[in-house]
Design an enzyme around this catalytic site. Structure first.
Site, PDB file in Angstrom:
ATOM      1  N   SER A 226      44.975  45.229  41.439  1.00 33.69           N
ATOM      2  CA  SER A 226      46.209  45.987  41.234  1.00 33.69           C
ATOM      3  C   SER A 226      46.972  46.198  42.540  1.00 33.69           C
ATOM      4  CB  SER A 226      45.894  47.371  40.676  1.00 33.69           C
ATOM      5  OG  SER A 226      45.102  47.290  39.533  1.00 33.69           O
TER       6      SER A 226
ATOM      7  N   HIS B 176      48.014  39.430  37.662  1.00 26.80           N
ATOM      8  CA  HIS B 176      47.896  40.869  37.422  1.00 26.80           C
ATOM      9  C   HIS B 176      48.285  41.197  35.994  1.00 26.80           C
ATOM     10  CE1 HIS B 176      49.236  45.216  38.448  1.00 26.80           C
ATOM     11  NE2 HIS B 176      47.980  45.182  38.093  1.00 26.80           N
TER      12      HIS B 176
ATOM     13  N   GLU C 111      52.071  39.797  36.058  1.00 27.04           N
ATOM     14  CA  GLU C 111      52.621  39.564  37.400  1.00 27.04           C
ATOM     15  C   GLU C 111      51.856  38.404  38.022  1.00 27.04           C
ATOM     16  OE1 GLU C 111      54.445  43.413  39.690  1.00 27.04           O
ATOM     17  OE2 GLU C 111      52.323  43.493  39.268  1.00 27.04           O
TER      18      GLU C 111
ATOM     19  N   ASN D 125      53.467  48.305  40.340  1.00 28.90           N
ATOM     20  CA  ASN D 125      52.753  49.502  40.790  1.00 28.90           C
ATOM     21  C   ASN D 125      53.388  50.122  42.026  1.00 28.90           C
ATOM     22  OD1 ASN D 125      50.964  49.534  38.706  1.00 28.90           O
ATOM     23  ND2 ASN D 125      49.317  48.490  39.789  1.00 28.90           N
TER      24      ASN D 125
HETATM   25  P1  NAI Z   1      36.077  48.526  35.132  1.00 22.89           P
HETATM   26  O1  NAI Z   1      35.326  49.422  36.027  1.00 22.89           O
HETATM   27  O2  NAI Z   1      36.316  48.917  33.716  1.00 22.89           O
HETATM   28  O3  NAI Z   1      35.341  47.107  35.085  1.00 22.89           O
HETATM   29  C1  NAI Z   1      34.850  46.444  36.206  1.00 22.89           C
HETATM   30  C2  NAI Z   1      33.701  45.570  35.731  1.00 22.89           C
HETATM   31  O4  NAI Z   1      33.335  44.689  36.769  1.00 22.89           O
HETATM   32  C3  NAI Z   1      32.450  46.366  35.371  1.00 22.89           C
HETATM   33  O5  NAI Z   1      32.062  46.043  34.045  1.00 22.89           O
HETATM   34  C4  NAI Z   1      31.432  45.910  36.378  1.00 22.89           C
HETATM   35  O6  NAI Z   1      30.111  45.845  35.837  1.00 22.89           O
HETATM   36  C5  NAI Z   1      31.949  44.535  36.749  1.00 22.89           C
HETATM   37  N1  NAI Z   1      31.510  44.073  38.060  1.00 22.89           N
HETATM   38  C6  NAI Z   1      31.499  44.768  39.222  1.00 22.89           C
HETATM   39  N2  NAI Z   1      31.044  43.996  40.214  1.00 22.89           N
HETATM   40  C7  NAI Z   1      30.764  42.777  39.662  1.00 22.89           C
HETATM   41  C8  NAI Z   1      30.265  41.577  40.187  1.00 22.89           C
HETATM   42  N3  NAI Z   1      29.958  41.465  41.472  1.00 22.89           N
HETATM   43  N4  NAI Z   1      30.118  40.530  39.353  1.00 22.89           N
HETATM   44  C9  NAI Z   1      30.405  40.652  38.060  1.00 22.89           C
HETATM   45  N5  NAI Z   1      30.878  41.787  37.519  1.00 22.89           N
HETATM   46  C10 NAI Z   1      31.059  42.824  38.304  1.00 22.89           C
HETATM   47  O7  NAI Z   1      37.437  48.190  35.875  1.00 22.89           O
HETATM   48  P2  NAI Z   1      38.835  47.706  35.259  1.00 22.89           P
HETATM   49  O8  NAI Z   1      39.653  48.871  34.937  1.00 22.89           O
HETATM   50  O9  NAI Z   1      38.561  46.689  34.230  1.00 22.89           O
HETATM   51  O10 NAI Z   1      39.510  47.047  36.525  1.00 22.89           O
HETATM   52  C11 NAI Z   1      39.118  45.770  37.004  1.00 22.89           C
HETATM   53  C12 NAI Z   1      40.167  45.244  37.938  1.00 22.89           C
HETATM   54  O11 NAI Z   1      41.392  45.162  37.241  1.00 22.89           O
HETATM   55  C13 NAI Z   1      40.437  46.096  39.163  1.00 22.89           C
HETATM   56  O12 NAI Z   1      40.735  45.265  40.234  1.00 22.89           O
HETATM   57  C14 NAI Z   1      41.642  46.909  38.752  1.00 22.89           C
HETATM   58  O13 NAI Z   1      42.405  47.340  39.843  1.00 22.89           O
HETATM   59  C15 NAI Z   1      42.401  45.878  37.950  1.00 22.89           C
HETATM   60  N6  NAI Z   1      43.364  46.409  36.996  1.00 22.89           N
HETATM   61  C16 NAI Z   1      43.072  47.505  36.241  1.00 22.89           C
HETATM   62  C17 NAI Z   1      43.994  47.988  35.332  1.00 22.89           C
HETATM   63  C18 NAI Z   1      43.667  49.150  34.459  1.00 22.89           C
HETATM   64  O14 NAI Z   1      44.597  49.689  33.843  1.00 22.89           O
HETATM   65  N7  NAI Z   1      42.423  49.559  34.335  1.00 22.89           N
HETATM   66  C19 NAI Z   1      45.306  47.335  35.163  1.00 22.89           C
HETATM   67  C20 NAI Z   1      45.482  46.148  35.961  1.00 22.89           C
HETATM   68  C21 NAI Z   1      44.538  45.737  36.853  1.00 22.89           C
END
Ligand code: NAI
Ligand code: 3HC
Length: 708
Positions: free
Chosen positions: A417, A438, A450, A488
């Site tokens: 993000s 994104h 994005e 953002n």
């Molecule tokens: P989340 O915490 O729900 O999911 C992250 C997942 O990645 C977890 O299931 C975790 O087990 C897994 N993970 C962590 N390290 C890992 C690794 N080394 N190998 C494989 N899996 C691994 O986070 P979320 O919200 O899904 O965010 C993920 C990314 O997306 C971040 O970079 C965030 O900034 C971005 N993002 C989030 C948005 C949102 O609204 N939540 C919107 C747009 C982008």
């Protein structure tokens, strides 16, 4: 009939005793002046020639007619007017048949309805989507459609703007027959010959009477539509006009109804909402044409991987599965992988429960989904999207792994993000293959994507990203690397301006209400409560060490988070939520916390009216957006508009913040900035781009052609 007309948008020639009129006006046979004139001339030719027994109108290419020529709106009208063309067709003394395929929309459907008989191929999409452009059908659609298919069905088509397929169109009575095969000319000729053989007379839709079948039901449909538009289409101009015009169809003779429709249509045409919605239509198409898409062909994508199965990873996996592509999901351990798979399945169960997908459809989609805890499972895929924790160290470890296992030429994308994608790319041996994709949450629903372009990425990788967006049905916007990219970064400024207002005297509830009135589906504090206050809190803590000392910082949100009030998921945030409720009520304790913060900073609360609230929030966004364009983070103002409309709930009928700025006038925006600058010279410093444009007397829209 005359060879001289072969290069024109409309040509005609005899096939036996049928005059075949072909509209050939790429890309979509829109009804520009040439087409309108050609249609009238062809009808005149048919009347003159005794050899003609019937007329068949067809479209060349993939569509019948996509509607009025949107590019002509706002320009001086050129005769013949479309309603007159429709009248000319309907009045013909010989039967006129329309053979429909592909887009048969807006004025295109109105032409078809003015014809005496209609046959549709399976590819036909029929609709009256004018409402989506701030318009209403303006060439008899509001009068002929209810006469032909009844009031309720006509209102549904016009108020939703949706497309009906050929089978539905037949069931509704919009068409008389389904044509076989894919050759529209053949299907049309077969039907026309059949009509001629049975001496079928012209049959005018103006004489149809479906709307009189059940007058009470017709009245009820109008009342319901009026209630519906008052709530669901609140703030929009044209839906109410559509209902009025359909009522006129019920109550007035046909010609008076047409005149009523014309007046109402012209009012819609002149409305700023029409201008905003048409801008949005063209902007989203322009945004998809980044320079790289013209400079390089995309790499083929037949298989994909997603790293991380959290909120975003699972949503992205569904978005990709929905495009028919296979996905391999990678997670840290079996438990996390099972959670990721369960997320994906839950989305599909929801679709099945809503009746939008069959069980078999779900199984087919899930058959394309596999999971692993071993990165080696990614060794053959063509494109990988990383969606792990928003933490630079974790992302770097993941990209080092991807660099190790991915095949040459695979595209490596991050869903970060905020983080610096150049830095992420630098840990790989192939920064040319690394890009930002994104997505927005929920990723299988939100249209914005994005495409974040780091310094060293290859042109064909950018082109691949745009092609990938197209296949996923997303609306792509090209962005450069900076903290928060386009969306953002603007959200941060919007929130900051709202926080300043809150600390200076407005309540969060007033701010939310003012922004809803402006057209956002939710106010900024409702959004915080929905997304979870903890996310922003973590980001603020992360940024604290590097925050510019000149930047005013409002701590109210931190005070709420310190109490564990993270919004809907904890039952409290800026609002209080009853268990399970999604709308909250104002919280006096929150107001007391705000008061305490004001006192702590010696702030005497001021009154802000709703207009001033909108003005400050929009001025902040416009100013930062100007900097984003100036820095080249967005290629053009229109890219900013598309990002905010599709990813952040900016009211589409205002076109986007840059279009809105042009509407109110950049000189006014600058005057406001100068006024606010006296309160806080750091936050409200006018963007040099706005200063320059005002000096030149130019607008943001003057920059929209710049990067094409
Ligand atoms: P989340 O915490 O729900 O999911 C992250 C997942 O990645 C977890 O299931 C975790 O087990 C897994 N993970 C962590 N390290 C890992 C690794 N080394 N190998 C494989 N899996 C691994 O986070 P979320 O919200 O899904 O965010 C993920 C990314 O997306 C971040 O970079 C965030 O900034 C971005 N993002 C989030 C948005 C949102 O609204 N939540 C919107 C747009 C982008
Ligand atoms: N007028 C002028 N140009 C149009 C147009 C129209 N009605 N419809 C589409 N185009 C252009 C697009 O701008 C695009 O141009 P570009 O290649 O230079 O970017 C090109 O046609 C192809 O369009 P798409 O990229 O959208 O192609 P798709 O195949 O994805 O979609 C479509 C085709 C379904 C026809 C879609 O373009 C569409 O929905 N168009 C708008 C239809 C519409 O709203 N019609 C009603 C117009 S208002 C009206 O008719 C008023 C009347 O009642 C008086």
């Amino acid at each position: 009939m005359s060879p001289s007309n072969t290069l024109r948008a409309v040509t005609w020639s005899l096939s036996g005793n049928i005059l075949v009129v072909t509209i050939d006006h790429p890309p979509v046979n829109a009804l520009s002046a040439d087409v309108r004139r050609g249609l009238v001339d062809s009808l005149d030719a048919a009347e003159r020639d005794p050899a003609v027994a019937a007329v068949l109108i067809v479209g060349a290419g993939r569509n019948f007619i996509a509607g009025a020529d949107i590019r002509e709106f706002g320009k001086p009208p050129q005769p013949p007017a479309l309603p007159d063309v429709c009248e000319r067709i309907e009045a013909a003394s010989k039967p006129v048949v329309a053979a429909l395929h592909g887009a048969t929309l807006g004025g295109g459907l109105e032409i078809a309805l003015a014809a005496h008989y209609r046959v549709a191929l399976a590819s036909a999409k029929l609709g009256l989507p004018e409402v989506k452009l701030g318009l209403m059908p303006g060439a008899g659609g509001t009068q002929r459609t209810p006469r032909l298919i009844g009031v309720a069905a006509a209102l549904d088509l016009m108020l939703s703007g949706r497309h009906a397929n050929a089978e539905e169109a037949l069931a509704l009575g919009l068409v008389n027959q389904l044509g076989k095969g894919e050759d529209v000319l053949e299907a049309g000729l077969a039907y026309a010959r059949e009509l001629v053989a049975r001496h079928a007379p012209p049959r005018r839709t103006r004489d149809a009477r479906a709307f009189e079948a059940d007058p009470a039901a017709a009245r009820t449909a109008i009342d319901e539509a009026r209630r519906h538009t008052a709530t669901r289409s609140r703030g929009l101009f044209s839906p109410g006009k559509i209902v009025d015009a359909v009522q006129a169809a019920l109550e007035l003779p046909f010609d008076e109804g047409l005149a009523y429709e014309r007046r109402a249509f012209l009012e819609c045409l002149d409305s700023p909402q029409r201008a905003g919605l048409v801008h949005a239509f063209f902007a989203e198409r322009e945004a998809a044409k980044a320079p790289e898409t013209k400079a390089a062909s995309p790499r083929p994508i037949a298989s994909t991987g997603v790293v991380g199965g959290g909120t975003m990873g699972a949503g992205i996996a569904v978005a990709i599965l929905e495009a028919g592509l296979p996905v391999v999901m990678i997670e840290r351990d079996d438990e996390a992988l099972a959670r990721g798979r369960a997320y994906v399945e839950r989305v599909y169960d929801g679709l099945v429960a809503k009746g939008r997908l069959s069980r078999a459809g779900k199984e087919q989609a899930l058959a394309r989904f596999t999971g692993s805890t071993d990165y080696a499972a990614l060794s053959t895929v063509d494109l990988i999207v990383e969606a792990v924790f928003e933490d630079m160290a974790v992302k770097k470890t993941v990209f080092a792994e991807l660099d190790r296992v991915a095949r040459p030429q695979a595209v490596l994308a991050t869903n970060t993000s905020y983080l610096d994608i150049d830095e992420i790319a630098a840990v790989t041996s192939r920064p040319a293959d690394v890009i930002g994709l994104h997505f927005f949450s929920p990723a299988h629903v939100m249209k914005l994507l994005e495409i974040v372009v780091p310094a060293r990425v290859a042109t064909d990788v950018v082109s691949t990203a745009f092609e990938f967006a197209r296949r996923l049905g997303k609306t792509p916007v090209r962005a450069g690397v900076c903290d928060g990219f386009i969306g953002n970064r603007l959200l941060a400024v919007y929130r900051t301006a709202a926080d300043y207002l809150m600390e200076d005297g407005a309540s969060p509830y007033q701010i939310d209400r003012a922004m809803r009135e402006f057209g956002y589906p939710m106010g900024p504090y409702q959004v915080v409560d929905l997304a979870g206050g903890d996310i922003g809190w973590a980001a603020r803590k992360r940024r604290a060490p590097t925050r510019d000392a000149r930047m005013r910082y409002v701590e109210i949100a931190d005070r709420l988070c310190e109490r564990g009030w993270f919004g809907q998921k904890t039952g409290r945030g800026f609002y209080r939520y009853e268990p399970g409720a999604r709308t909250g009520s104002p919280d006096p304790e929150v107001e007391a916390i705000i008061d305490a913060e004001r006192q702590r900073h010696g702030i005497v609360p001021r009154h802000f009216d709703d207009e001033e609230i909108v003005r400050r929030l929009m001025t902040a966004v416009i100013n930062e957006a100007a900097n984003i364009v100036r820095e080249g983070i967005a290629l053009r103002p229109l890219d900013v508009d598309v990002a905010l409309v599709h990813g952040y709930g900016f009211p589409r009928h205002r076109g986007g913040p840059m279009m809105y700025a042009d509407t109110i006038g950049l000189a006014h925006v600058l005057a406001d900035l100068r006024r606010y600058e006296e309160e806080d010279a750091f936050f409200w410093q006018p963007s040099p781009l706005i200063v320059e444009l005002v000096e030149r007397g130019a607008s943001f829209s003057s920059l929209n052609g710049a990067a094409r």
